[in-house]
Design a protein around this motif. Structure first.
Motif, PDB file in Angstrom:
ATOM      1  N   TYR A 390     -32.245 -37.034  18.483  1.00  7.81           N
ATOM      2  CA  TYR A 390     -30.956 -37.648  18.187  1.00  7.81           C
ATOM      3  C   TYR A 390     -31.024 -38.744  17.126  1.00  7.81           C
ATOM      4  O   TYR A 390     -30.027 -39.009  16.451  1.00  7.81           O
ATOM      5  CB  TYR A 390     -30.332 -38.177  19.481  1.00  7.81           C
ATOM      6  N   TYR A 391     -32.166 -39.386  17.011  1.00  6.91           N
ATOM      7  CA  TYR A 391     -32.373 -40.420  15.993  1.00  6.91           C
ATOM      8  C   TYR A 391     -33.725 -40.186  15.323  1.00  6.91           C
ATOM      9  O   TYR A 391     -34.733 -39.987  16.016  1.00  6.91           O
ATOM     10  CB  TYR A 391     -32.392 -41.826  16.606  1.00  6.91           C
ATOM     11  N   LYS A 392     -33.751 -40.224  14.025  1.00  2.00           N
ATOM     12  CA  LYS A 392     -35.029 -40.223  13.321  1.00  2.00           C
ATOM     13  C   LYS A 392     -35.730 -41.564  13.539  1.00  2.00           C
ATOM     14  O   LYS A 392     -36.930 -41.618  13.842  1.00  2.00           O
ATOM     15  CB  LYS A 392     -34.784 -39.971  11.830  1.00  2.00           C
ATOM     16  N   VAL A 393     -34.956 -42.639  13.357  1.00  2.00           N
ATOM     17  CA  VAL A 393     -35.453 -43.981  13.684  1.00  2.00           C
ATOM     18  C   VAL A 393     -34.358 -44.722  14.427  1.00  2.00           C
ATOM     19  O   VAL A 393     -33.159 -44.459  14.238  1.00  2.00           O
ATOM     20  CB  VAL A 393     -35.863 -44.786  12.426  1.00  2.00           C
ATOM     21  N   TYR A 394     -34.765 -45.650  15.278  1.00  2.00           N
ATOM     22  CA  TYR A 394     -33.819 -46.487  16.022  1.00  2.00           C
ATOM     23  C   TYR A 394     -34.315 -47.921  15.942  1.00  2.00           C
ATOM     24  O   TYR A 394     -35.411 -48.230  16.414  1.00  2.00           O
ATOM     25  CB  TYR A 394     -33.708 -46.033  17.473  1.00  2.00           C
ATOM     26  N   LEU A 395     -33.515 -48.766  15.315  1.00  6.03           N
ATOM     27  CA  LEU A 395     -33.910 -50.158  15.051  1.00  6.03           C
ATOM     28  C   LEU A 395     -35.283 -50.191  14.376  1.00  6.03           C
ATOM     29  O   LEU A 395     -36.182 -50.944  14.767  1.00  6.03           O
ATOM     30  CB  LEU A 395     -33.896 -50.981  16.342  1.00  6.03           C
ATOM     31  N   ASP A 396     -35.416 -49.333  13.374  1.00  4.02           N
ATOM     32  CA  ASP A 396     -36.596 -49.253  12.505  1.00  4.02           C
ATOM     33  C   ASP A 396     -37.843 -48.713  13.202  1.00  4.02           C
ATOM     34  O   ASP A 396     -38.938 -48.747  12.622  1.00  4.02           O
ATOM     35  CB  ASP A 396     -36.917 -50.619  11.878  1.00  4.02           C
ATOM     36  N   ARG A 397     -37.682 -48.185  14.404  1.00  7.24           N
ATOM     37  CA  ARG A 397     -38.816 -47.583  15.108  1.00  7.24           C
ATOM     38  C   ARG A 397     -38.604 -46.081  15.174  1.00  7.24           C
ATOM     39  O   ARG A 397     -37.549 -45.614  15.598  1.00  7.24           O
ATOM     40  CB  ARG A 397     -38.931 -48.166  16.513  1.00  7.24           C
ATOM     41  N   GLU A 398     -39.597 -45.305  14.737  1.00  6.88           N
ATOM     42  CA  GLU A 398     -39.457 -43.857  14.765  1.00  6.88           C
ATOM     43  C   GLU A 398     -39.372 -43.369  16.200  1.00  6.88           C
ATOM     44  O   GLU A 398     -40.127 -43.807  17.074  1.00  6.88           O
ATOM     45  CB  GLU A 398     -40.624 -43.179  14.048  1.00  6.88           C
TER      46      GLU A 398
END
Length: 626
Positions: A390-398
């Motif tokens: 769903y997210y490649k990165v979330y808050l700059d965390r992969e």
């Protein structure tokens, strides 16, 4: 592969239950004397020595208005000014109550702030309260109560007496001040009159017949909004033009749209992100931004007019400026859209969908390479199980496959599949690459239709909500290699359920509920543009597969739903209260009596109307020639 059995029998709705909802609203048949009365009222407010006998005669000739009443409320509205409200009684006669109210307005210290002689600048609201208010306990009445304890927000008003003064909350104040629940009403009263107001004040309730001036005539209000007439092509076109004008008028040079506005507060501060300064640090959502692009491009396809094209290209450029490169697990170059320190699947999906629509509209291949890189990313996000990451990165965390469950999104997969559908149909001309994408898409759809309802059962309710997935299947259906009964049946099952969860003309608790959705019958109407797009997708798919029964049912339901969503459109007539009409005009709100809107609330309803107009197969009312 496992497929569903043929979907259940088409829901049966007798003739009339999805037709002519406007006929159930209170009817206002203006008489020639009604407009003359409005003119006399303005003259009375302007004159040093009003002709009160002339007012009495004008009231008698205003045959469209009730002549007997307990009291009347007069409200003056003007952009940039706090409204002015007076209420006066008149011994049972409209003429006497109106004279008393006009006299009180003339004596008010703020009357000089209003250009009462200018019908374009100063709007007049007239509420005729026919029966005396009835005592009530504000803690006991409510929207969920029945019988005498039911209180309908927008149709019931209140009188209270804090600190010895009488205060009126007009029925339409819910619309003007933007509240839709008893909690919000009680909270507003507490904020205005202090804690304990519910205990120390006596309350009474009332209803009224409400009218607003529109230049030289009266328009009847219902729940604060002008009466909603028959749904016609002309009205759909006017609503879409207002919305597109709003989008273009408030677009920034960098391509961003006006994200959020609350016309009741004249504020761009998003209520979901109240800590974000709308000037110095505004919140923005890149997924909803791309939805705004789609709306402008649909308008171009309908009208053939290019006025939105350059602004939408600027908006696409803004999306692509957020792209971040990487290499997929099989060595392909890819880009994902990175915004607010997140790489949302939906951000790349709706962005690609907008690029594909641009290609479809213009034939311009300037974004083809960007589209290829986004498509590579979307395919990469489909795991072997068929579930998307769903997210490649979330808050700059992969986000890893192992962590993916913590970042679930119900809507991002459908948005991603819309992007891939648009890419395959309007940009991609490589058969091998298309086959590779379709293999991944089939895997994803099997998961979404068969597995997700089991693993994420808590996300599903009686009213289906995955309109993006419905649209994606409808789009992909033009690709013969895509077609499966499973996919068709999913769309029709969700569309059938949407129609079942829609108030009809016959069962709507109030006339304006008709065409709106509900989760539980009896709750406040939910006229939802996003689901409308999903149902429109089902209608289009029904045509593609030749399902005549569903074509007929969905067409009737779409017409009723479009009528309901007309209550959300900000027109020159409906924004009489607005402190800043130039910003409010053309906005499309989220709820009947809430005044905030976002780019996506505009997008979904406007795109729904544009798709109806582009399709041309939903039957609309004809305007009667005079």
């Amino acid at each position: 592969m496992t497929v569903f059995a043929t979907v259940a029998r088409v829901p049966d709705y007798p003739a009339g239950v999805l037709e002519a909802p406007e006929s159930r609203l209170p009817q206002y048949n203006p008489a020639p004397g009604d407009a003359a009365l409005l003119s006399v009222m303005r003259d009375s407010l302007c004159a040093a020595a009003p002709d009160w006998e002339g007012l009495r005669s004008a009231v008698a000739r205003a045959a469209g208005l009730p002549q007997a009443c307990d009291r009347v409320a007069l409200v003056l509205y003007q952009a940039g000014e706090r409204r002015l409200l007076v209420v006066r009684r008149g011994d049972g006669a409209l003429s006497k109550a109106l004279r008393q109210a006009l006299a009180a307005l003339k004596q008010h210290p703020r009357i000089g702030e209003f250009a009462v002689g200018d019908p374009e600048r100063c709007r007049i609201q007239l509420d005729i309260i026919i029966e005396p208010p009835v005592p009530c306990d504000l803690r006991e009445i409510g929207m969920t109560r029945s019988g005498a304890l039911h209180f309908e927000i927008g149709l019931d008003g209140l009188v209270l007496e804090p600190e010895g003064r009488r205060v009126y909350v007009l029925p339409g104040d819910a619309y003007v001040h933007s509240y839709m629940s008893m909690k919000q009403l009680r909270g507003r009263l507490t904020g205005l009159y202090g804690k304990g107001v519910l205990d120390r004040c006596r309350f009474a309730r009332f209803t009224s017949q409400s009218f607003i001036s529109v230049r030289d005539r009266w328009v009847r209000l219902w729940r604060g909004h002008p009466l909603n007439g028959p749904l016609t092509r002309k009205r759909l076109v006017e609503a879409t033009e207002l919305a597109i004008d709003h989008i273009l008028r408030h677009q920034q040079q960098d391509g961003r749209f006006l994200y959020y506005y609350d016309a009741a507060l004249d504020s761009r501060r998003d209520h979901e992100h109240p800590g974000r300064d709308p000037d110095g640090n505004p919140f923005y959502n890149i997924v909803r931004h791309s939805g705004g692009i789609l709306t402008g491009l649909y308008h171009g396809r309908l009208t053939g007019h290019g006025r939105a094209l350059a602004p939408m290209q600027r908006a696409i450029d803004y999306v692509l400026a957020q792209a971040r490169p990487y290499e997929t697990s099989d060595g392909r170059p890819a880009h994902f859209i990175y915004y607010n320190r997140k790489g949302k699947l939906g951000g790349s999906g709706v962005g690609l969908y907008a690029i594909a629509e641009h290609r479809r509209l213009t034939g311009d291949n300037r974004y083809d390479e960007a589209a290829r890189l986004l498509a590579n990313h979307l395919v990469e996000q489909i795991m072997e199980s068929g579930e998307f990451i769903y997210y490649k990165v979330y808050l700059d965390r992969e986000v890893s496959k192992a962590d993916n469950q913590d970042y679930f999104s119900f809507y991002y997969p459908g948005e991603a599949l819309c992007g891939l559908a648009g890419y395959c149909l309007h940009i991609l001309d490589d058969a091998a690459e298309k086959a590779r994408i379709l293999t991944a898409v089939h895997r994803a759809l099997r998961f979404l239709i068969l597995e997700r309802p089991r693993t994420r059962a808590q996300e599903y309710r009686a009213l289906p909500s995955d309109a993006w997935l419905m649209m994606a299947i409808m789009e992909f259906w033009d690709e013969p290699a895509f077609r499966r009964d499973l996919y068709r049946d999913f769309v029709f099952a969700d569309a059938d359920a949407m129609v079942r969860q829609m108030y009809t003309v016959e069962d709507a608790p109030y006339p304006d509920y008709a065409g709106a959705f509900f989760y539980e019958f009896g709750e406040y109407p939910y006229a939802d543009g996003a689901r409308a797009e999903g149902l429109m997708g089902a209608f289009t798919l029904a045509h593609k597969v030749g399902d005549r029964q569903r074509i007929a049912l969905y067409g009737r339901a779409l017409r009723l739903l479009a009528w309901a969503t007309m209550h959300l459109v900000n027109t020159p007539e409906s924004i009489y209260f607005a402190a800043n009409p130039s910003v409010a005009l053309g906005g499309i709100r989220f709820k009947y009596t809430r005044q905030w809107f976002r780019i996506d609330t505009i997008q979904h309803v406007c795109a729904f109307y544009l798709k109806m107009l582009l399709d041309g197969r939903v039957p609309l009312a004809e305007v009667k020639r005079q």
